[in-house]
Design a protein around this motif. Structure first.
Motif, PDB file in Angstrom:
ATOM      1  N   VAL A 127      12.671  11.154  25.665  1.00 56.55           N
ATOM      2  CA  VAL A 127      13.242   9.848  25.371  1.00 56.55           C
ATOM      3  C   VAL A 127      12.203   8.735  25.460  1.00 56.55           C
ATOM      4  N   ASP A 128      11.249   8.865  26.361  1.00 59.32           N
ATOM      5  CA  ASP A 128      10.203   7.837  26.475  1.00 59.32           C
ATOM      6  C   ASP A 128       9.282   7.851  25.262  1.00 59.32           C
ATOM      7  N   THR A 129       8.991   9.036  24.758  1.00 57.33           N
ATOM      8  CA  THR A 129       8.149   9.152  23.571  1.00 57.33           C
ATOM      9  C   THR A 129       8.842   8.573  22.344  1.00 57.33           C
ATOM     10  N   ILE A 130      10.143   8.793  22.234  1.00 55.20           N
ATOM     11  CA  ILE A 130      10.893   8.228  21.109  1.00 55.20           C
ATOM     12  C   ILE A 130      10.832   6.706  21.138  1.00 55.20           C
ATOM     13  N   ARG A 131      10.971   6.148  22.319  1.00 51.31           N
ATOM     14  CA  ARG A 131      10.963   4.680  22.435  1.00 51.31           C
ATOM     15  C   ARG A 131       9.583   4.097  22.150  1.00 51.31           C
ATOM     16  N   THR A 132       8.538   4.743  22.641  1.00 51.43           N
ATOM     17  CA  THR A 132       7.192   4.164  22.529  1.00 51.43           C
ATOM     18  C   THR A 132       6.441   4.588  21.270  1.00 51.43           C
ATOM     19  N   ALA A 133       6.859   5.681  20.626  1.00 50.89           N
ATOM     20  CA  ALA A 133       6.114   6.195  19.470  1.00 50.89           C
ATOM     21  C   ALA A 133       6.891   6.117  18.164  1.00 50.89           C
ATOM     22  N   LEU A 134       8.177   6.428  18.181  1.00 51.66           N
ATOM     23  CA  LEU A 134       8.949   6.409  16.938  1.00 51.66           C
ATOM     24  C   LEU A 134       9.429   5.006  16.575  1.00 51.66           C
ATOM     25  N   PHE A 135       9.883   4.242  17.552  1.00 48.77           N
ATOM     26  CA  PHE A 135      10.374   2.899  17.247  1.00 48.77           C
ATOM     27  C   PHE A 135       9.313   2.033  16.562  1.00 48.77           C
ATOM     28  N   PRO A 136       8.031   2.060  17.000  1.00 55.31           N
ATOM     29  CA  PRO A 136       7.015   1.279  16.281  1.00 55.31           C
ATOM     30  C   PRO A 136       6.829   1.710  14.829  1.00 55.31           C
ATOM     31  N   ILE A 137       7.028   2.989  14.532  1.00 59.13           N
ATOM     32  CA  ILE A 137       6.936   3.455  13.143  1.00 59.13           C
ATOM     33  C   ILE A 137       8.040   2.831  12.305  1.00 59.13           C
ATOM     34  N   TYR A 138       9.253   2.781  12.839  1.00 63.93           N
ATOM     35  CA  TYR A 138      10.369   2.173  12.109  1.00 63.93           C
ATOM     36  C   TYR A 138      10.132   0.689  11.881  1.00 63.93           C
ATOM     37  N   ASN A 139       9.490   0.023  12.838  1.00 63.17           N
ATOM     38  CA  ASN A 139       9.196  -1.396  12.665  1.00 63.17           C
ATOM     39  C   ASN A 139       8.291  -1.641  11.462  1.00 63.17           C
ATOM     40  N   LYS A 140       7.400  -0.678  11.175  1.00 65.41           N
ATOM     41  CA  LYS A 140       6.503  -0.805  10.023  1.00 65.41           C
ATOM     42  C   LYS A 140       7.277  -0.831   8.704  1.00 65.41           C
ATOM     43  N   PHE A 141       8.486  -0.282   8.714  1.00 62.90           N
ATOM     44  CA  PHE A 141       9.307  -0.229   7.496  1.00 62.90           C
ATOM     45  C   PHE A 141      10.408  -1.291   7.496  1.00 62.90           C
ATOM     46  N   GLY A 142      10.295  -2.269   8.374  1.00 60.93           N
ATOM     47  CA  GLY A 142      11.275  -3.352   8.402  1.00 60.93           C
ATOM     48  C   GLY A 142      12.557  -3.020   9.130  1.00 60.93           C
ATOM     49  N   ILE A 143      12.558  -1.935   9.909  1.00 56.27           N
ATOM     50  CA  ILE A 143      13.741  -1.541  10.687  1.00 56.27           C
ATOM     51  C   ILE A 143      13.470  -1.942  12.133  1.00 56.27           C
ATOM     52  N   MET A 144      14.187  -2.953  12.604  1.00 60.15           N
ATOM     53  CA  MET A 144      13.827  -3.601  13.861  1.00 60.15           C
ATOM     54  C   MET A 144      14.950  -3.496  14.901  1.00 60.15           C
ATOM     55  N   ARG A 145      14.640  -4.000  16.085  1.00 64.36           N
ATOM     56  CA  ARG A 145      15.583  -4.262  17.182  1.00 64.36           C
ATOM     57  C   ARG A 145      16.245  -3.008  17.750  1.00 64.36           C
ATOM     58  N   GLN A 146      15.558  -1.880  17.716  1.00 69.41           N
ATOM     59  CA  GLN A 146      16.110  -0.686  18.349  1.00 69.41           C
ATOM     60  C   GLN A 146      16.027  -0.807  19.868  1.00 69.41           C
ATOM     61  N   GLU A 147      17.035  -0.303  20.539  1.00 68.27           N
ATOM     62  CA  GLU A 147      17.055  -0.327  22.003  1.00 68.27           C
ATOM     63  C   GLU A 147      17.388   1.067  22.523  1.00 68.27           C
ATOM     64  N   LEU A 148      16.650   1.518  23.519  1.00 69.14           N
ATOM     65  CA  LEU A 148      16.919   2.802  24.162  1.00 69.14           C
ATOM     66  C   LEU A 148      16.879   2.590  25.668  1.00 69.14           C
ATOM     67  N   ARG A 149      17.972   2.964  26.321  1.00 72.43           N
ATOM     68  CA  ARG A 149      18.076   2.784  27.767  1.00 72.43           C
ATOM     69  C   ARG A 149      18.375   4.127  28.423  1.00 72.43           C
ATOM     70  N   VAL A 150      17.524   4.515  29.364  1.00 70.15           N
ATOM     71  CA  VAL A 150      17.732   5.748  30.115  1.00 70.15           C
ATOM     72  C   VAL A 150      18.634   5.417  31.312  1.00 70.15           C
ATOM     73  N   ILE A 151      19.871   5.842  31.230  1.00 72.91           N
ATOM     74  CA  ILE A 151      20.832   5.579  32.310  1.00 72.91           C
ATOM     75  C   ILE A 151      20.626   6.574  33.444  1.00 72.91           C
ATOM     76  N   LYS A 152      20.458   7.845  33.091  1.00 70.04           N
ATOM     77  CA  LYS A 152      20.171   8.897  34.062  1.00 70.04           C
ATOM     78  C   LYS A 152      19.110   9.813  33.477  1.00 70.04           C
ATOM     79  N   ARG A 153      18.194  10.249  34.286  1.00 67.89           N
ATOM     80  CA  ARG A 153      17.210  11.238  33.834  1.00 67.89           C
ATOM     81  C   ARG A 153      17.736  12.621  34.168  1.00 67.89           C
TER      82      ARG A 153
END
Length: 372
Positions: A127-153
């Motif tokens: 989940v941390d990799t998705i937030r830090t690596a995939l979300f920036p890729i989506y931003n490059k295509f104009g897809i913004m404001r994604q939020e990911l919250r880890v409630i429990k590990r």
């Protein structure tokens, strides 16, 4: 006259084929799913993904044969909504979230998705990799404001984790990407080291080991610690780390490591750090965990030619299979041209060749937006 479904065979690329079918609006049939195995047919996590896909769409028809070796999928409209999904413990929540991220921006409404299960297992994207690596890729295509919250590990094998993803940005189509330039220079390294139901000192040991390997980069390195306690710590003990190397232009490379049986925190920290250095050494604009999402977003863009620089070893068998499936679904081809080296790169190590990948978008348009 209704067109017959597009035929695929085998269990490889199961999720991405369903994603391509949903985005293209074409029915597909996947046969010979582990037909020669001792336990033929769909696995529990594949059936679970089909249920999740059915939940975020409206009008989808899914037919599974008695033996589970054949699936017919007729896609409906992506509607999103508020959904809670319990993932089987055989795969991490990243297995389900990675393909859903490709669909959610093109739905009718925002998606609030809660996934329960294992948050990181060392096989699927954490989940941390998705937030830090995939979300920036989506931003490059104009897809913004994604939020990911880890409630429990939730560590394997018993999981107990919970993650909420909120994707509010609905777009008509991705913007065209032009990134065929020199590989970005790394400006800083960030990361998250976490633990569940083990001594909090394990996290510090992971961080110290990773920093020891990354010191040779000379980059500013900051690794956060996340020690899950009480109700937030899931059902099993475990620890791991996710690292990301970022450039000033917003491109990043990532690597992660999860502790296995008999491994020490030092083993995990060093392995993740060395894996990150390897990803950076491959060159290109993205690493292997990002490339499939990047290519699909380029394909469904405007009818314009997008370009991106990829390292030679990033173009592996899995990516080649994806490009073949894209040609089957949309009839579009991808052009690869070796990047010319600059004079000051003559001493570059052998095996670090880079390729300019050119893709003409198919002109995809969000079906929900068209209807609206």
């Amino acid at each position: 006259m209704v067109a017959p479904p597009v035929l695929f065979s085998g269990h490889l690329d199961f999720r991405m084929r369903l994603v391509l079918a949903t985005l293209s609006g074409r029915a597909i049939k996947i046969d010979r799913i582990r037909s020669d195995d001792m336990e033929p047919g769909l696995k529990d996590y594949e059936v679970s993904f089909l249920r999740l896909l059915e939940a975020i769409t409206n009008g989808s028809v899914i037919e599974i044969s008695y033996t589970g070796t054949t699936v017919v999928y007729k896609p409906g409209l992506i509607v999103n909504g508020t959904i809670t999904h319990n993932c089987p413990l055989s795969r991490a929540v990243g297995y389900f979230l990675e393909p859903i991220l490709l669909l959610a921006p093109f739905g009718k409404a925002a998606l609030s998705l809660t996934l329960q299960g294992v948050t990181s297992n060392g096989v699927d994207l954490g989940v941390d990799t998705i937030r830090t690596a995939l979300f920036p890729i989506y931003n490059k295509f104009g897809i913004m404001r994604q939020e990911l919250r880890v409630i429990k590990r939730g560590a394997p094998p018993l999981g107990g984790g919970e993650v909420n993803v909120f994707l509010p940005h609905i777009v008509l189509q991705p913007t065209t990407l032009h990134a065929a330039v020199k590989s970005p220079a790394i400006a800083k390294i960030r990361g998250v080291a976490y633990s569940t139901r083990v001594s909090p000192a394990s996290v510090n040991r992971i961080i110290d080991a990773a920093r020891g390997v990354l010191r040779i980069t000379g980059c500013e390195t900051f690794i956060y610690s996340d020690v899950a306690r009480g109700e937030e710590s899931g059902k099993s003990p475990g620890f791991g780390v996710s690292l990301v190397a970022e450039s000033r232009s917003g491109w990043c490379y990532t690597a992660e490591s999860v502790g296995g049986a008999g491994e020490t925190p030092e083993d995990v920290g060093e392995r993740a750090a060395r894996a990150l250095l390897h990803e950076v050494s491959l060159g290109g604009m993205v690493c292997r965990s990002q490339v499939k999402s990047l290519i699909i977003l380029m394909v469904i863009g405007k009818e314009d030619v997008g370009r991106v620089l990829l390292g030679r070893d990033v173009i592996d068998e899995g990516l080649v299979r994806l490009l073949r499936d894209i040609k089957t679904m949309w009839g579009t081809e991808v052009r690869l041209k070796e990047q010319e080296r600059l004079e000051d790169e003559d001493e570059q190590a052998e095996g670090s060749e880079e390729y300019v990948v050119s893709i003409k978008g198919v002109g995809f348009v969000n079906a929900s937006k068209k209807i609206a």
